[in-house]
Design a protein around this motif. Structure first.
Motif, PDB file in Angstrom:
ATOM      1  N   LEU A  48       0.813  -1.218   0.000  1.00  0.00           N
ATOM      2  CA  LEU A  48       0.000   0.000   0.000  1.00  0.00           C
ATOM      3  C   LEU A  48       0.845   1.265   0.000  1.00  0.00           C
ATOM      4  O   LEU A  48       0.447   2.286  -0.565  1.00  0.00           O
ATOM      5  CB  LEU A  48      -0.938  -0.015   1.210  1.00  0.00           C
ATOM      6  N   ASP A  49       2.037   1.213   0.630  1.00  0.00           N
ATOM      7  CA  ASP A  49       2.868   2.415   0.713  1.00  0.00           C
ATOM      8  C   ASP A  49       3.447   2.841  -0.638  1.00  0.00           C
ATOM      9  O   ASP A  49       4.008   3.935  -0.762  1.00  0.00           O
ATOM     10  CB  ASP A  49       4.014   2.184   1.703  1.00  0.00           C
ATOM     11  N   LEU A  50       3.343   1.969  -1.650  1.00  0.00           N
ATOM     12  CA  LEU A  50       3.918   2.284  -2.962  1.00  0.00           C
ATOM     13  C   LEU A  50       2.847   2.452  -4.031  1.00  0.00           C
ATOM     14  O   LEU A  50       3.156   2.410  -5.230  1.00  0.00           O
ATOM     15  CB  LEU A  50       4.893   1.179  -3.389  1.00  0.00           C
ATOM     16  N   GLN A  51       1.592   2.667  -3.624  1.00  0.00           N
ATOM     17  CA  GLN A  51       0.508   2.718  -4.598  1.00  0.00           C
ATOM     18  C   GLN A  51       0.630   3.902  -5.558  1.00  0.00           C
ATOM     19  O   GLN A  51       0.230   3.820  -6.708  1.00  0.00           O
ATOM     20  CB  GLN A  51      -0.846   2.772  -3.879  1.00  0.00           C
ATOM     21  N   ASN A  52       1.186   5.013  -5.115  1.00  0.00           N
ATOM     22  CA  ASN A  52       1.265   6.211  -5.958  1.00  0.00           C
ATOM     23  C   ASN A  52       2.701   6.549  -6.353  1.00  0.00           C
ATOM     24  O   ASN A  52       3.009   7.694  -6.666  1.00  0.00           O
ATOM     25  CB  ASN A  52       0.650   7.403  -5.214  1.00  0.00           C
ATOM     26  N   LYS A  53       3.589   5.539  -6.340  1.00  0.00           N
ATOM     27  CA  LYS A  53       5.003   5.804  -6.580  1.00  0.00           C
ATOM     28  C   LYS A  53       5.480   5.408  -7.972  1.00  0.00           C
ATOM     29  O   LYS A  53       6.595   5.712  -8.345  1.00  0.00           O
ATOM     30  CB  LYS A  53       5.855   5.070  -5.527  1.00  0.00           C
ATOM     31  N   SER A  54       4.655   4.719  -8.769  1.00  0.00           N
ATOM     32  CA  SER A  54       5.008   4.354 -10.149  1.00  0.00           C
ATOM     33  C   SER A  54       6.361   3.647 -10.213  1.00  0.00           C
ATOM     34  O   SER A  54       7.322   4.121 -10.822  1.00  0.00           O
ATOM     35  CB  SER A  54       5.034   5.601 -11.025  1.00  0.00           C
ATOM     36  N   VAL A  55       6.446   2.491  -9.578  1.00  0.00           N
ATOM     37  CA  VAL A  55       7.679   1.698  -9.589  1.00  0.00           C
ATOM     38  C   VAL A  55       7.908   1.131 -10.987  1.00  0.00           C
ATOM     39  O   VAL A  55       6.990   0.602 -11.620  1.00  0.00           O
ATOM     40  CB  VAL A  55       7.597   0.565  -8.545  1.00  0.00           C
ATOM     41  N   THR A  56       9.137   1.250 -11.488  1.00  0.00           N
ATOM     42  CA  THR A  56       9.461   0.813 -12.856  1.00  0.00           C
ATOM     43  C   THR A  56      10.349  -0.422 -12.898  1.00  0.00           C
ATOM     44  O   THR A  56      10.357  -1.139 -13.900  1.00  0.00           O
ATOM     45  CB  THR A  56      10.170   1.945 -13.604  1.00  0.00           C
ATOM     46  N   GLN A  57      11.108  -0.695 -11.838  1.00  0.00           N
ATOM     47  CA  GLN A  57      12.040  -1.826 -11.850  1.00  0.00           C
ATOM     48  C   GLN A  57      12.213  -2.315 -10.422  1.00  0.00           C
ATOM     49  O   GLN A  57      12.145  -1.516  -9.476  1.00  0.00           O
ATOM     50  CB  GLN A  57      13.388  -1.393 -12.441  1.00  0.00           C
ATOM     51  N   ILE A  58      12.459  -3.620 -10.273  1.00  0.00           N
ATOM     52  CA  ILE A  58      12.553  -4.187  -8.921  1.00  0.00           C
ATOM     53  C   ILE A  58      13.517  -5.360  -8.928  1.00  0.00           C
ATOM     54  O   ILE A  58      13.697  -6.029  -9.952  1.00  0.00           O
ATOM     55  CB  ILE A  58      11.151  -4.620  -8.421  1.00  0.00           C
ATOM     56  N   SER A  59      14.167  -5.595  -7.769  1.00  0.00           N
ATOM     57  CA  SER A  59      15.099  -6.713  -7.640  1.00  0.00           C
ATOM     58  C   SER A  59      15.057  -7.247  -6.218  1.00  0.00           C
ATOM     59  O   SER A  59      14.965  -6.465  -5.257  1.00  0.00           O
ATOM     60  CB  SER A  59      16.521  -6.276  -7.996  1.00  0.00           C
ATOM     61  N   CYS A  60      15.123  -8.582  -6.087  1.00  0.00           N
ATOM     62  CA  CYS A  60      15.066  -9.240  -4.774  1.00  0.00           C
ATOM     63  C   CYS A  60      16.442  -9.767  -4.396  1.00  0.00           C
ATOM     64  O   CYS A  60      17.119 -10.407  -5.213  1.00  0.00           O
ATOM     65  CB  CYS A  60      14.082 -10.411  -4.796  1.00  0.00           C
ATOM     66  N   GLY A  61      16.838  -9.526  -3.140  1.00  0.00           N
ATOM     67  CA  GLY A  61      18.041 -10.128  -2.588  1.00  0.00           C
ATOM     68  C   GLY A  61      17.670 -11.328  -1.726  1.00  0.00           C
ATOM     69  O   GLY A  61      16.597 -11.906  -1.853  1.00  0.00           O
ATOM     70  N   GLY A  62      18.595 -11.702  -0.832  1.00  0.00           N
ATOM     71  CA  GLY A  62      18.300 -12.831   0.045  1.00  0.00           C
ATOM     72  C   GLY A  62      17.104 -12.559   0.921  1.00  0.00           C
ATOM     73  O   GLY A  62      16.171 -13.366   0.980  1.00  0.00           O
ATOM     74  N   ASN A  63      17.094 -11.409   1.610  1.00  0.00           N
ATOM     75  CA  ASN A  63      15.966 -11.037   2.463  1.00  0.00           C
ATOM     76  C   ASN A  63      15.724  -9.527   2.426  1.00  0.00           C
ATOM     77  O   ASN A  63      15.376  -8.927   3.437  1.00  0.00           O
ATOM     78  CB  ASN A  63      16.201 -11.506   3.903  1.00  0.00           C
TER      79      ASN A  63
END
Length: 754
Positions: free
Chosen positions: A332-347
């Motif tokens: 919910l905290d990122l609903q109006n942030k228009s995220v374009t790219q994402i990456s996951c680490g270990g945790n």
């Protein structure tokens, strides 16, 4: 104006992999936080405990754990970096793609050259025989490469012509080469026209240009999506994706993909379930991108909203809690942030948002010593130009002098910029120190309030313990009463054998009388002669009837005693239930106190961390004092003022340390009190257990006594039934012989007076 990319992060920052400074190390962020590294970012990638990004100018920056050289910096003693650091050995190359694995990293330049660095225990670097490399090394590949993916212990790259090259550990068949051997250098696979490659922990996924997905490697959790848990040493086509137009693949501990229609599919085993074939997860919007970490995953829909699922023990789902999710849940905290790219680490997770612009601060107009030198140099150059123009062949020498002057001018401009940057850095450090001081003060004030709250909680626990002790005494008294009632019941049960003896005597008398009646049958004449005797015996019937009535009364009393015993048993069961409820409340109180004790221990640990931070602040202050002495005369007064402020901060930090020691002593006293309370609770718990054991013994005795009473009552009923039958048969035989029923005189004549 300078452009920058908005950065969002959440999860664990155990080794500085979030890149936000030393103060964040060891913290866990369950909600997304926002920051900026003051540069435009083209790509982000996360490993197990490190991360990095490519800037718009093609430079590569790394951050996080560096124990095995996975950051690519020329400093083997630096085990972690909490701020983005430039990989200086790659500044001569424009980086177009890179990837972070578990303990190694890889990158590709615009010319298609592959570089790797970090752990080489399983030959994941594809070059050298060393255990690790702290600096990037070129991988011997003839092909021009365009994409790279680093997994747990292996690496894969794609060439411009769609070829797939693999190297590193093949223990689970993850290289797809038909064996489980370690490959120390790149080997071409059978895959052609590859579009994407994703290396997981022990498996690999490949997406071809015709949207087919292939998988190879370990399959203990169904992460290959083949419908079973058998590993594969060669790349196998995933049947469940044959009719799907797959656009993006991802691999971690499980696997996933998104399709052109916006479907999100995953396969493997973890908190979300066990899926041996690609299974669609429910999302209300079409998904366009995804990333997968260790037991969890995230995706982005077409509106830029981030969704997450899986394990959440370190807050890596970004939902504000640590509850695992079996289905995708929007952050919910990122609903109006228009995220374009994402990456996951270990945790942990790092995401990129929209781009913005910053205005640089205006540089001071006061001429510095370097600028004076530049003006003098320009005047000399002008004089030299005039001289050279008058001389023959001066054009070539003039050109050479101009080139040298340009180099010197650039150098001087660089020195000015570096001086201004150092000033800004010092001002930022001073501001950070002030903020850190205020934060420590607020932290200590909060701890004081928490300690006051804990004191009130301890007082309430003491009151509850005293109340519980009163209840235990009351229960003991009730048990004593129950014991006395049991003793009375046992005394009454002792009378039952006497009743049984009397019944046996009556049975013998009835048998004797029955024998006499048989004699009467054999001699009717004797019966007539003894009518008077029978009349006398009939008079004894009321006595027998009274005996029977008394027996019935005894039976009724026994039945009443049985009912009373049943009621008492029910009452005891209710009391036992109440005891169990009180015991449960005591256990809950114990757990509550233990939980509060754990929280206090965590707060003490926080105090220790703050103390360490204070020491680091002292070191920073000393470094600042050394740097301040190197500034020019124009800033001397300002630096002197800063030194005074920093001295005051040192005194404040020392005072804060003393306060921390004071709170630590208070915590020790509180811990002693809690320990004593725990001992009291333990004694109460033992008393309750003993009481429960006694109650169980009483219940067994009552059950045994009830069974005995039931047996005795059964025997009495059978005996009364037998006597009634005997009396009935005797009456019938007498009626048949005398044509009349027994009278009191007849029975008296037969049996005599009692």
């Amino acid at each position: 104006m300078e452009k920058y990319t908005e950065v969002f992060y959440w999860g664990s920052d155990s080794t500085g992999q979030l890149g936000i400074g030393d103060r964040s190390i060891g913290k866990v962020y369950s909600n997304p936080k926002c920051c900026s590294f003051s540069v435009q970012i083209k790509k982000i990638s996360c490993g197990e405990e490190h991360a990095g990004f490519i800037a718009a100018n093609g430079y590569l920056y790394m951050m996080g754990c560096n124990k095995q050289g996975q950051l690519g910096i020329n400093n083997p003693t630096q085990k972690y970096v909490s701020r983005p650091v430039l990989v200086e050995s790659l500044v001569d190359y424009q980086i177009i793609d890179f990837s972070c694995g578990s303990c190694h990293s890889g990158a590709i330049s615009t010319s298609g050259v592959v570089f790797t660095w970090g752990s080489n225990t399983y030959s994941a670097l594809g070059v050298l025989d060393n255990d690790f490399s702290i600096l990037p090394v070129k991988v011997p590949l003839q092909a021009v490469c365009k994409s790279i993916s680093c997994g747990g212990r292996h690496t894969g790259v794609l060439s411009e012509d769609g070829g797939l090259y693999m190297w590193g550990s093949g223990e689970a068949g993850q290289l797809g080469l038909g064996n489980r051997a370690i490959q120390k250098s790149p080997v071409a696979t059978s895959i052609k026209n590859a579009l994407q490659v994703a290396c997981g922990i022990f498996h690999t996924l490949v997406l071809s240009e015709n949207s087919e997905v292939f998988a190879a490697g370990g399959n203990s959790f169904g992460q290959l999506g083949l419908g079973n848990k058998e590993s594969a040493c060669v790349f196998m086509k995933i049947p469940g994706l044959a009719d799907k137009d797959v656009t993006k693949i991802a691999a971690g501990q499980h696997s996933g993909c998104v399709t052109a229609s916006g479907e999100l599919l995953v396969w493997g085993t973890y908190y979300f379930g066990e899926f041996l074939v690609p299974t669609k997860l429910s999302c209300s919007a079409k998904q366009v991108d995804l990333a997968i970490g260790l037991g969890y995953g995230v995706s982005i829909d077409r509106n830029g909203i981030v969704w997450s699922w899986g394990s959440n023990s370190t807050g890596c789902l970004g939902t504000g809690d640590q509850e695992s999710k079996s289905q995708p849940y929007p952050i919910l905290d990122l609903q109006n942030k228009s995220v374009t790219q994402i990456s996951c680490g270990g945790n942990f997770v790092i995401a990129l948002g929209k781009e913005g612009e910053n205005f640089k601060q205006k540089i001071s107009q006061k001429p510095c010593q370097n600028n004076k030198e530049l003006l003098i140099s320009i005047e000399e150059m002008k004089k030299e130009i005039v001289r050279l123009q008058k001389s023959s062949g001066g054009i070539e020498e003039l050109t050479s002098k101009l080139e040298q002057s340009k180099i010197k001018q650039n150098h001087l401009q660089t020195l000015c910029s570096e001086e201004q940057r150092q000033k800004e850095h010092l001002e930022m450090l001073v501001q950070n120190l002030t903020e850190e001081k205020q934060r420590i003060i607020e932290k200590y004030e909060g701890l004081i309030e928490d300690l006051e709250d804990k004191k009130s909680v301890i007082a309430s626990v003491r009151n509850e313990l005293s109340q519980n002790a009163v209840q235990i005494e009351e229960l003991k008294r009730v048990n004593e009463v129950l014991k006395r009632q049991m003793d009375l019941m046992q005394e009454k049960n002792k009378e039952i054998p006497e009743l049984k003896g009397k019944i046996k005597i009556l049975e013998e008398e009835v048998k004797e009388k029955y024998g006499e009646l048989e004699n009467i049958r054999s001699s009717s004449v004797g019966i007539k002669n003894h009518n008077s005797v029978l009349s006398q015996e009939i008079k004894d019937i009321p006595v027998l009837l009274s005996k029977i009535t008394s027996l019935e009364t005894l039976l009724t009393d026994a039945e009443k005693e049985k009912n009373i015993s049943t009621q008492r048993i029910q009452k005891m069961n209710e009391e036992n239930s109440e005891l169990m409820r009180v015991n449960k409340e005591l256990c809950d109180n114990i757990n509550k106190v233990q939980k509060e004790n754990t929280e206090l221990q965590l707060k003490v640990q926080d105090l220790e961390i703050e103390k360490a931070r204070s020491a680091e602040l002292s070191l920073i202050v000393r470094e600042l004092e050394n740097k301040l002495t190197t500034l020019d005369n124009q800033n001397f007064l300002k630096m002197e003022s800063l030194s005074k402020d920093m001295s005051e901060m040192q005194e404040s930090v020392k005072s804060s340390c003393k306060e921390a020691e004071y709170y630590k002593e208070n915590y020790k006293e509180t811990e002693k009190i809690i320990k004593k309370l725990k001992n009291d609770l333990k004694n109460c718990y033992e008393n309750l257990e003993e009481q429960k054991r006694i109650n169980k013994g009483l219940e067994k005795e009552l059950s045994s006594q009830n069974s005995k009473n039931q047996e005795i009552l059964g025997e009495i009923q059978r005996e009364l039934h037998s006597r009634a039958e005997s009396y009935k048969s005797l009456n019938n035989s007498f009626k048949a012989k005398t044509n009349k029923s027994f009278q009191e005189d007849d029975i008296t004549q037969l049996y005599g007076k009692p």
